[in-house]
Write a protein that holds these residues in place. Structure first.
Motif, PDB file in Angstrom:
ATOM      1  N   VAL A   9      54.551 -44.906 -77.383  1.00 35.79           N
ATOM      2  CA  VAL A   9      55.685 -45.559 -76.715  1.00 35.79           C
ATOM      3  C   VAL A   9      55.584 -47.050 -77.014  1.00 35.79           C
ATOM      4  N   GLN A  10      56.512 -47.532 -77.837  1.00 33.49           N
ATOM      5  CA  GLN A  10      56.499 -48.929 -78.279  1.00 33.49           C
ATOM      6  C   GLN A  10      57.799 -49.654 -77.977  1.00 33.49           C
ATOM      7  N   ASP A  11      58.796 -48.922 -77.579  1.00 34.21           N
ATOM      8  CA  ASP A  11      60.094 -49.516 -77.253  1.00 34.21           C
ATOM      9  C   ASP A  11      60.320 -49.401 -75.754  1.00 34.21           C
ATOM     10  N   PHE A  12      60.959 -50.406 -75.178  1.00 33.99           N
ATOM     11  CA  PHE A  12      61.062 -50.508 -73.733  1.00 33.99           C
ATOM     12  C   PHE A  12      62.526 -50.600 -73.300  1.00 33.99           C
ATOM     13  N   PRO A  13      62.817 -50.160 -72.087  1.00 30.87           N
ATOM     14  CA  PRO A  13      64.216 -50.183 -71.628  1.00 30.87           C
ATOM     15  C   PRO A  13      64.730 -51.602 -71.445  1.00 30.87           C
ATOM     16  N   THR A  14      66.017 -51.762 -71.679  1.00 26.50           N
ATOM     17  CA  THR A  14      66.664 -53.067 -71.477  1.00 26.50           C
ATOM     18  C   THR A  14      67.401 -53.132 -70.151  1.00 26.50           C
ATOM     19  N   GLY A  15      67.643 -51.936 -69.557  1.00 24.41           N
ATOM     20  CA  GLY A  15      68.461 -51.876 -68.347  1.00 24.41           C
ATOM     21  C   GLY A  15      69.904 -51.545 -68.652  1.00 24.41           C
ATOM     22  N   ASN A  16      70.236 -51.474 -69.945  1.00 21.72           N
ATOM     23  CA  ASN A  16      71.622 -51.193 -70.344  1.00 21.72           C
ATOM     24  C   ASN A  16      71.783 -49.824 -71.001  1.00 21.72           C
ATOM     25  N   GLU A  17      70.750 -48.970 -70.879  1.00 18.66           N
ATOM     26  CA  GLU A  17      70.852 -47.614 -71.425  1.00 18.66           C
ATOM     27  C   GLU A  17      71.889 -46.815 -70.632  1.00 18.66           C
ATOM     28  N   ILE A  43      68.911 -37.449 -64.810  1.00 16.71           N
ATOM     29  CA  ILE A  43      69.100 -38.887 -64.604  1.00 16.71           C
ATOM     30  C   ILE A  43      70.347 -39.318 -65.356  1.00 16.71           C
ATOM     31  N   SER A  44      71.303 -39.865 -64.633  1.00 14.65           N
ATOM     32  CA  SER A  44      72.509 -40.421 -65.253  1.00 14.65           C
ATOM     33  C   SER A  44      72.380 -41.937 -65.253  1.00 14.65           C
ATOM     34  N   LEU A  45      72.196 -42.511 -66.447  1.00 14.65           N
ATOM     35  CA  LEU A  45      72.001 -43.956 -66.579  1.00 14.65           C
ATOM     36  C   LEU A  45      73.329 -44.631 -66.841  1.00 14.65           C
ATOM     37  N   ARG A  46      73.554 -45.685 -66.088  1.00 18.21           N
ATOM     38  CA  ARG A  46      74.705 -46.550 -66.325  1.00 18.21           C
ATOM     39  C   ARG A  46      74.189 -47.944 -66.627  1.00 18.21           C
ATOM     40  N   SER A  47      75.000 -48.793 -67.191  1.00 17.32           N
ATOM     41  CA  SER A  47      74.532 -50.127 -67.573  1.00 17.32           C
ATOM     42  C   SER A  47      74.161 -50.943 -66.333  1.00 17.32           C
ATOM     43  N   ASN A  48      73.527 -52.072 -66.578  1.00 15.37           N
ATOM     44  CA  ASN A  48      73.116 -52.998 -65.508  1.00 15.37           C
ATOM     45  C   ASN A  48      72.087 -52.382 -64.564  1.00 15.37           C
TER      46      ASN A  48
END
Length: 458
Positions: A56-64, A83-88
């Motif tokens: 695991v080398q990539d990390f979430p931005t919060g905008n997935e 899990i339903s991801l929305r931006s922000n």
């Protein structure tokens, strides 16, 4: 606690469970040495903390964005999550818990994964997702050698599992094969990870300065972000990115020495009576599966030495229970009586009645029982603070968030303070830290890794 002569005797009796600064210094040095060995290509075999590469080398931005499944297996039940991801940094979650019986815990590995696939299918149908091909992140909270993001070879079972024909096998493939056997189930398992990695990722979704993940629940483990140039076993093709999460597997610390100076007779009995004698030494000193049993063993000896319940009419009855009923004191007792205060000790009395059928225990005995519980919890928290400080110093950032999950940390009101006590003592000058409680790290984190994989492959 008033310092009567009886309490003074109890304090002296418990001295070996109250480490001093020199003992903590030795713990810190020994742990740092094991991390160094774990990262080295030529020394990894010597290390008790294997420092597994997670890929695991990539990390979430919060905008997935999008829908993702997560499977969380790490105890006597497991969860499936949507899990339903929305931006922000926004996420919506649906989940269901499925129980595992002794048949799944101790049977064949193929039967365990077939049962998991069956439950995944039920969950998909209940949530009307049959038409969707969803990525799945799989949290598998047992020691594994990661051989790719979705491949992991099981090193050993822990936490009461002992499935045949599984150790040495790729559990990622076992799950994929079980899913493929279920007609109509369209799930793409894209990542397998440890619950500590899930916790780190879940907290990083909220705060990118999270560099350490910790689980203190039934078991105990930690992970952290390491610079790729320090990972001698990492193939060159993965060194084009600056960091990688290292799964320390610190529960095994002590298997080759390192905690002998803290290992009491009680700890040795816990180890001897466990399903895996000689393994997971550190975990057996700090994790929820063992803390209540440590209290039982200490209380048994304390009663036999007339330090507790010396004047109680039911003393023989208490001794019989402590002798003949392993695990009669659950770890949750330590958490639930931690805030009980004199002069009446209502919570302690409630548990002494429940455990020993004592209707009107002596106030001094209540105080002593609570003190034993506090000493066991404090030793665990202090020890974890020492090893966490070693990881924070290794990360080397000016500010580091430690993401934490697990029932012991969540439920014991003083555990955070016990960890901070030694963290503050051992963390290097110029490095600041804070502790962040994970929002369902082991589940949401798995979905986030799946989301990041989809983002990077898009």
């Amino acid at each position: 606690m008033s310092e009567t002569s009886e309490i003074a005797r109890l304090r002296e009796f418990l001295t070996e469970l109250i480490p001093n600064e020199d003992q903590f210094q030795r713990l810190y040095r020994n742990f740092c040495e094991q991390i160094r060995k774990g990262l080295g290509a030529n020394t990894n075999k010597e290390a008790s903390t294997k420092c597994y590469l997670t890929y695991v080398q990539d990390f979430p931005t919060g905008n997935e964005t999008g829908k993702f499944l997560a499977l969380d297996l790490g105890g006597s039940n497991f969860r499936v999550l949507l899990i339903s991801l929305r931006s922000n940094h926004d996420a919506e979650q649906t989940s269901k818990i499925y129980q595992l019986t002794e048949k799944e815990l101790l049977g064949k590995g193929s039967e365990l994964f077939d049962y998991i696939a069956k439950c995944l299918h039920e969950f998909v149908c209940e949530n009307k997702l049959e038409a969707e091909n969803l990525p799945l992140g799989f949290t598998f909270s047992f020691p594994c050698v990661q051989i790719g993001l979705s491949k992991a070879t099981l090193v050993r079972w822990t936490k009461g599992f002992n499935c045949a024909d599984t150790v040495g096998e790729d559990v990622g493939t076992m799950l994929k094969v079980a899913i493929a056997r279920r007609q109509g189930l369209k799930i793409d398992m894209v990542a397998i990870l440890n619950d500590t990695t899930g916790t780190l990722m879940s907290c990083a979704y909220k705060n990118p300065e999270c560099n350490i993940g910790l689980i203190v629940g039934t078991g105990c483990n930690a992970c952290y972000t390491e610079r790729v140039e320090n990972c001698e076993r990492l193939d060159a093709k993965y060194k084009n990115k600056p960091k990688i999460i290292i799964n320390v597997e610190w529960g095994a610390f002590g298997e080759k020495g390192g905690v002998d100076h803290l290992h009491t007779e009680y700890d040795k009995i816990i180890d001897k009576n466990s399903l895996n004698p000689g393994a997971q030494i550190y975990e057996k000193m700090v994790a929820g599966m063992y803390l209540g049993e440590l209290v039982r063993l200490i209380m048994l000896r304390a009663v036999n030495e007339n330090l507790v319940f010396a004047q109680c009419k039911l003393r023989k009855h208490i001794t019989d229970i402590l002798t003949k009923k392993p695990n009669c004191i659950e770890t949750k007792v330590l958490s639930e009586i931690a805030n009980d205060k004199g002069d009446d000790w209502p919570l302690v009395k409630e548990y002494l009645k429940k455990i020993f059928n004592l209707n009107d225990p002596d106030i001094d005995d209540c105080m002593k029982f609570k003190y034993v519980c506090d000493v066991v919890a404090k030793r665990a928290g202090n020890m974890l603070g020492v090893t966490l400080s070693a990881l924070a110093n290794k990360v080397g950032e000016k500010f580091t968030i430690i993401g934490v999950d697990g029932t012991v940390y969540r439920c014991h009101p003083n555990f955070d303070g016990y960890m901070r006590e030694t963290l503050d003592q051992f963390i290097e000058k110029g490095i600041r830290y804070d502790i962040m409680l994970s929002e369902d790290g082991s589940g949401r984190g798995a979905a986030l890794v799946a989301a990041v994989v989809q983002r990077e492959n898009a």
